[in-house]
Design an enzyme around this catalytic site. Structure first.
Site, PDB file in Angstrom:
ATOM      1  N   TYR A 157       1.182  -1.076  -0.066  1.00 28.61           N
ATOM      2  CA  TYR A 157      -0.243  -0.162   0.215  1.00 28.61           C
ATOM      3  C   TYR A 157       1.012   1.438  -0.026  1.00 28.61           C
ATOM      4  O   TYR A 157       0.314   1.700  -0.890  1.00 28.61           O
ATOM      5  CB  TYR A 157      -1.003   0.369   1.228  1.00 28.61           C
ATOM      6  CG  TYR A 157      -1.399   0.646   1.218  1.00 28.61           C
ATOM      7  CD1 TYR A 157      -2.844   1.230   0.495  1.00 28.61           C
ATOM      8  CD2 TYR A 157      -1.789   2.315   2.176  1.00 28.61           C
ATOM      9  CE1 TYR A 157      -4.223   2.230   0.918  1.00 28.61           C
ATOM     10  CE2 TYR A 157      -2.438   3.257   2.090  1.00 28.61           C
ATOM     11  CZ  TYR A 157      -3.561   3.223   1.459  1.00 28.61           C
ATOM     12  OH  TYR A 157      -4.567   4.534   1.677  1.00 28.61           O
ATOM     13  N   LYS A 161       0.766   4.015  -2.596  1.00 27.58           N
ATOM     14  CA  LYS A 161       0.477   5.574  -2.856  1.00 27.58           C
ATOM     15  C   LYS A 161       1.998   6.868  -3.699  1.00 27.58           C
ATOM     16  O   LYS A 161       1.743   7.584  -3.233  1.00 27.58           O
ATOM     17  CB  LYS A 161      -0.130   5.640  -1.547  1.00 27.58           C
ATOM     18  CG  LYS A 161      -1.443   4.587  -1.181  1.00 27.58           C
ATOM     19  CD  LYS A 161      -2.571   5.496  -2.503  1.00 27.58           C
ATOM     20  CE  LYS A 161      -3.449   4.675  -1.929  1.00 27.58           C
ATOM     21  NZ  LYS A 161      -4.441   5.591  -2.765  1.00 27.58           N
TER      22      LYS A 161
END
Length: 259
Positions: A157, A161
């Site tokens: 994640y 990002k």
């Protein structure tokens, strides 16, 4: 019905931050194209009804943002149904917490297909339409505080990002000549369905509940205790940032990651 400010397409808008962004932009005067996975149609219909009650036009364009053909068709459908595209908000995302050593290639690939490939495709096809229209536009993507600071037990994640920040900066440089700004937003912990398993008994977001390693827990506790604003983030807080980035007033802001 008041004169429209244009057309906005928001991915992942069946719930959470995406839903709040869609409703805020509708209140701002945009007609709205709602996107999420096909199995979220019932939730999208509820959001569409709310937008119609605000006096704005709305359409539903279901698609899996990780699939090239579906994203192109999603953008084309929004343009056909609402007459153009002025704001693209690439909001859809997933998270699967796991330590680096316990994570799987399959989980990594899935996270990147949604969180990085999805925005890339949204940016690409939105830009193509905006260039063709010749009236500029706003492209806005979902990064995260995890796109600025590495988070333990969240490597896929976090990396996905960080990728949004790079994509946003590169696209901003390329598309500025067409009057298209490209920015992203980087929320901290926000109360949404995606973070409900991270809540403590008081409803406060607590990432330490997901971390077994004592050193990682200590680091996360320190990070949480040093958050300057001591209240739970709400989807509406992020919608207000997107509202500004989508506005005419933000015409001189591009390549930024706000949060």
């Amino acid at each position: 019905m008041s004169i429209s400010k244009g057309v906005a397409l928001i991915t992942g808008s069946a719930q959470g931050i995406g839903r709040s962004i869609a409703l805020r932009l509708a209140r701002d005067g945009f007609n709205v194209a709602l996107n999420d996975l096909p199995d979220k149609d019932a939730k999208l219909e509820l959001v569409a009804t709310e937008i119609e009650s605000l006096g704005r036009q709305v359409c539903i364009v279901p698609a899996d943002v990780s699939v090239n053909k579906q994203v192109k068709e999603m953008v084309d459908d929004a343009v056909t149904k609402l007459g153009g595209l002025d704001v693209m908000v690439a909001n859809a995302g997933v998270v699967t917490p796991a330590s680096l050593v316990s994570s799987t290639v399959e989980s990594w690939d899935h996270t990147f297909s949604v969180n990085a490939r999805g925005p890339y495709l949204c940016y690409k096809y939105a830009a193509m339409r905006m260039i063709e229209q010749g009236r500029g536009g706003r492209i806005i993507g979902a990064s995260s505080i995890a796109g600025k600071i590495g988070f333990p037990h969240n490597s896929s994640y976090t990396a996905s990002k960080f990728a949004i920040r790079g994509l946003t900066q590169a696209a901003a440089i390329e598309l500025g000549q067409y009057g298209i700004t490209v920015n992203s937003y980087a929320p901290g912990a926000i109360q949404t369905p995606m973070t409900k398993n991270m809540m403590d008994e008081s409803g406060n977001v607590d990432f330490t509940r997901l971390i077994d390693d004592p050193c990682s827990r200590k680091w996360m506790m320190s990070l949480r205790e040093n958050v300057p604003i001591k209240h739970n983030g709400q989807p509406e807080d992020i919608a207000s940032i997107v509202s500004y980035l989508a506005s005419k007033e933000a015409h001189f802001i591009t390549g930024q990651c706000v949060g």
